[in-house]
Design a protein around this motif. Structure first.
Motif: not given
Ligand SMILES: Nc1ncnc2c1ncn2[C@@H]1O[C@H](COP(=O)(O)OP(=O)(O)O)[C@@H](O)[C@H]1O
Ligand SMILES: [Mg+2]
Lengths: 308, 235
Positions: A103, A107, A211
């Protein structure tokens, strides 16, 4: 020995005395190869899963593995958790850490050139190592295990822990296979890898899959690290050698291929344990990587390349 | 029912869609005719939430699609069978279909029901359920792609150039299947360059050129139109 493989300081090999028949010697090395291969497989699977789904070569994977070992160590020594709860705790902690890493680190770089993710992974690797050193220092540690007895299996010797490593690794590989092949949620991982556009059109959220993949990958690494940490040692740099081996494994197996990662892990492990036994421990890594060079010369894309 | 008003999509300084108005009423098959690069796929991407409009509104069954996530749009009743099919080539036909029902994954019974109705619509797939989708013929892959979209139980089915790469006979079968899907009440938006085939099953149609709607009318009306005949039918 520890520094040769970075993993196994095997009591079993020492226990195999000179006077024993060669067949015992062979089985002893087979056992060592199985233990080593089990660990390589669990680590390489996580690496292959992340690469196969997102195209990220996660150079920090070995250091997540290292964190898994320390998490189990802390659970046992600080929280006084029993062995199996400590392992579960380590797996859960690393799954969460993996999800956070995806995350926070990867990302934002999804649409950037691949080299950005590589640099981020290397940065993360040094960060994790520094944090480990800050918390636990640079000393070598061993994970206490209740399974330190030696068992005699049909005349050859194994420690309980060695058998647990092999059994646990196969259970985990089986569980992963079941999840990927037999559940709809598991299929979403392959779906995103094979057709991102198709996946989003059926309503699969690629962010959530990313994730999930990082959580599984890091959780597997933590399981592997906890399993081997009672046979081997825990120290902040322990991730490097494992990372190198795991990358060799997935290159050997075909980047991103799951069956390839498993096959590659055992090929490398057997090459290492048998060359250590029959040639010399000092040639172990040379033989292993020599094998890699030869196989790649014959089949440059790896053994189990996916058709595209 | 779908209502597109004043839709504009801009990439950089170029308008790929400008001020597009389009509606689809209950039970209709509507075709969107346009040559390569006219903007059909871009409009479909907007309807599926993959591209955000620069201006204009898109509402479906009273809700604004412009802010919905792609997954939410599928739940809301719009499924797309995209250009080039975008199947999961190494997954089995069965998995491809089941993944089409991903948004309904908690309703096993409904999924099983949709699955069976899709096999009834495309009996040829039954023998291929275990095969990797990528190993099928073009026509069968098109069936899987349509089936995958139907697994979402859409109220509106978007079909982007299903005729691409299909032999005439296979195309006929595909369009017959689309007509059958529509007969159960599913709205259909069919993007095509092959106007002859599309107008055979459509009720109404729009002609798009350079991102603008240049003509609209009933299928019969469009079939008579000289420009349409020249541009798409080759008469
Ligand atoms: N991501 C993009 N960036 C810039 N231009 C694009 C992009 N996608 C499509 N276009 C342009 O938009 C126009 C319409 O494309 P498209 O919607 O694919 O048309 P069609 O589906 O009718 O063939 C084309 O000129 C294409 O080059
Ligand atoms: Mg198009």
């Amino acid at each position: 020995m520890i520094f040769a493989t970075g993993l196994i300081c095997d009591s079993a090999r020492g226990a195999c005395g000179k006077g024993r028949p060669r067949v015992h010697f062979f089985f002893q090395e087979l056992l060592n190869g199985l233990v080593l291969g089990s660990i390589y497989a669990l680590v390489a699977l996580g690496l292959a899963l992340v690469y196969g789904t997102m195209g990220i070569p996660n150079f920090a994977h070995g250091h997540l593995y290292m964190f898994g070992a320390y998490a189990a160590f802390a659970a046992i020594t600080v929280l006084h958790a029993p062995y199996w709860p400590a392992m579960i705790l380590a797996v859960v902690c690393l799954a969460v850490l993996g999800a956070v890493v995806e995350r926070v680190v990867f990302r934002p770089l999804r649409k950037a050139p691949e080299v950005n993710a590589i640099i981020a992974a290397i940065g993360l690797l040094f960060f994790l190592e520094a944090v480990a050193r800050l918390i636990w220092g640079s000393d070598f540690r061993v994970l206490p295990t209740p399974y330190d007895k030696v068992v005699n299996l049909f005349g050859f010797i194994a420690t309980q822990q060695q058998l647990i490593v092999i059994a646990a690794a196969f259970v985990l590989m089986g569980a992963l296979f079941y999840f990927l092949k037999r559940t709809l949620l598991g299929s979403t991982i392959e779906a995103v890898a094979q057709s991102p556009a198709g996946a989003s059109l059926v309503g699969i959220d690629a962010d959530r899959v990313a994730t999930l993949v990082f959580a599984i990958s890091s959780g597997l690494a933590a399981a592997a690290a906890t399993l081997i940490a009672s046979i081997s040692l825990i120290f902040p740099e322990m991730g490097f050698v494992v990372l190198l081996k795991a990358f060799a494994v997935i290159v050997l197996g075909g980047m991103g291929s799951i069956p390839g990662a498993i096959a590659g892990a055992f090929i490398l492990a057997f090459a290492e344990s048998f060359s250590a036994a029959y040639i010399s421990t000092s040639y172990q890594d040379v033989v292993a990587f020599g094998l890699l060079v030869i196989i790649l010369a014959i089949k440059p894309t790896g053994l189990f390349t996916r058709a595209t | 029912m779908l209502e597109v008003r004043g839709l504009t999509v801009r990439y950089g300084s170029a308008d790929v869609l400008s001020n597009v108005d389009l509606t689809i009423g209950t039970g209709e098959v509507v075709t969107l005719l346009g040559s390569n690069g006219a903007g059909k796929t871009t409009l479909f991407c907007v309807l599926s939430g993959l591209v955000r409009p620069s201006a204009g509104t898109v509402t479906f069954m009273g809700e604004d699609l412009a802010r919905m996530r792609a997954g939410r749009i599928v739940e809301h009743g719009i499924a797309q069978c995209p250009e080039g099919r975008k199947l999961f080539p190494q997954l089995s036909v069965e998995k491809n279909l089941m993944l089409g029902g991903y948004v309904h994954r908690r309703d096993r019974r409904a999924m099983k029901q949709s699955f069976e109705s899709i096999i009834a619509l495309f009996p040829a797939l039954e023998a291929k359920l275990g095969a990797p989708a990528g190993s099928l013929s073009g026509g069968q892959q098109q069936m899987v792609a349509i089936g995958r979209a139907l697994m979402a139980r859409p109220k509106l089915l978007l079909l982007d150039e299903p005729s691409l790469g299909l032999a005439p006979l296979v195309l006929q079968q595909t369009l017959a299947a689309v007509a059958a899907i529509n007969s159960t009440g599913t709205m259909v938006l069919l993007a095509e360059q092959n106007a002859y085939a599309a107008l055979a099953i459509a009720h109404r149609g729009y002609v798009i050129s350079d991102g603008r709607i240049v003509l609209e009318g009933t299928a019969a009306h469009l079939r008579q139109n000289d420009d349409v005949r020249r541009a798409f039918i080759g008469a």
